[in-house]
Design an enzyme around this catalytic site. Structure first.
Site, PDB file in Angstrom:
ATOM      1  N   HIS A   3      33.409  49.886  40.881  1.00 37.17           N
ATOM      2  CA  HIS A   3      34.396  50.542  40.025  1.00 37.17           C
ATOM      3  C   HIS A   3      34.523  52.019  40.382  1.00 37.17           C
ATOM      4  CE1 HIS A   3      36.399  51.735  36.209  1.00 37.17           C
ATOM      5  NE2 HIS A   3      35.619  52.797  36.321  1.00 37.17           N
ATOM      6  N   GLU A   4      33.404  52.684  40.572  1.00 39.17           N
ATOM      7  CA  GLU A   4      33.438  54.110  40.873  1.00 39.17           C
ATOM      8  C   GLU A   4      34.041  54.366  42.255  1.00 39.17           C
ATOM      9  OE1 GLU A   4      32.850  56.578  38.766  1.00 39.17           O
ATOM     10  OE2 GLU A   4      32.583  54.993  37.295  1.00 39.17           O
ATOM     11  N   HIS A  47      37.766  54.492  42.080  1.00 37.86           N
ATOM     12  CA  HIS A  47      38.375  55.779  41.725  1.00 37.86           C
ATOM     13  C   HIS A  47      38.620  56.626  42.978  1.00 37.86           C
ATOM     14  CE1 HIS A  47      38.456  55.597  37.404  1.00 37.86           C
ATOM     15  NE2 HIS A  47      37.163  55.379  37.306  1.00 37.86           N
ATOM     16  N   GLU A  63      41.509  53.680  34.851  1.00 37.41           N
ATOM     17  CA  GLU A  63      40.376  52.794  34.612  1.00 37.41           C
ATOM     18  C   GLU A  63      40.702  51.353  34.982  1.00 37.41           C
ATOM     19  OE1 GLU A  63      37.251  53.339  33.821  1.00 37.41           O
ATOM     20  OE2 GLU A  63      37.699  55.454  34.027  1.00 37.41           O
TER      21      GLU A  63
END
Length: 261
Positions: A120-121, A124, A182
């Site tokens: 997930h990070e 970004h 997100e």
């Protein structure tokens, strides 16, 4: 006449700043990526010098194994550092820098759950969300000043810059990513962990564990700057069938990570 000229100039800047994210979303990005990457590198160096880095070989091997399996799918050189911090958190910065807190490593049950957070990070970073936030929130002149401001994280401008990069909580400034960011990072992260051979279904279990830990009163920096677990789980479930197909393809290609906690 002056008004028309000004409007034309602004319109030109907006058009020239249009970019497309990995999911096909239109973005407003005008800061050079090399400058945003430099901000990420400076922020990461500052964090390593001011926060204790874990020397636990088991923690480091686990985090590196998971991260390298993920980043083999993205390409590029990535650095991962485990910080001695009991908060349940991880982050990724422009310039391909990843931080994982020991509290998160202690929480997860397996490699797949850690891959869900790190993926997930990384999402970004791949989506250039830091650049997009800087472009949206600051004028060009201020944005350029923030490149230097990161080197002074205790200053007001430095705190704002770190907040826009996504690590401002370290200095008391929390600027959450938008729901759009997100959701996008969730989608990219889920596909990324599946393409690397991790079990995407464990992403659901991870967020349930996070929610349970939050109810138990554990400090969860990560949850404080992210949407509710229910919304996230719904989004993940919508993309799960595709992710499971990607995982099967990865396994057929021999991609089966074996990262031991």
């Amino acid at each position: 006449m002056l008004k028309k000229t000004l409007l034309s100039t602004i319109a030109g800047l907006i058009l020239s700043a249009c970019a497309t994210s990995p999911t096909g979303r239109t973005q407003l990005i005008y800061m050079p990526d090399n400058q945003v990457n430099q901000m990420g590198l400076q922020a990461f160096d500052s964090m390593k010098s001011k926060n204790p880095v874990s020397r636990n070989p088991r923690y480091n091997q686990f985090a590196q194994c998971v991260t390298y399996a993920l980043t083999r799918e993205t390409g590029g050189q990535w650095e991962v550092v485990v910080f001695e911090d009991e908060t349940l958190n991880a982050f990724a910065l422009p310039g391909n820098k990843i931080g994982v807190h020991t509290g998160l490593i202690n929480l997860v049950d397996n490699q797949d759950q850690l891959a869900a957070v790190i993926g997930h990070e990384i999402g970004h970073v791949l989506s250039r969300h830091s650049n997009e936030r800087l472009s949206q929130e600051t004028a060009v002149s201020t944005g350029l000043a923030m490149v230097q401001a990161v080197a002074q994280p205790q200053s007001a401008l430095g705190q704002t810059a770190l907040g826009l990069l996504g690590v401002g909580a370290e200095y008391g400034v929390i600027l959450p990513y938008s729901r759009i960011h997100e959701t996008e990072a969730d989608t990219i992260g889920l596909d990324l962990m599946a393409r690397a051979g991790f079990d995407p279904r464990q992403s659901i279990n991870l967020w349930l564990k996070m929610d349970k830990a939050a109810q138990g009163g554990q400090p969860i920096e990560f949850m404080s700057t992210h949407p509710s677990h229910g919304t996230r789980i719904d989004n993940l479930n919508q993309n799960m069938n595709k992710a499971l197909q990607l995982q099967q393809q990865a396994w057929q290609m021999g991609k089966q990570p074996r990262c031991m906690k």
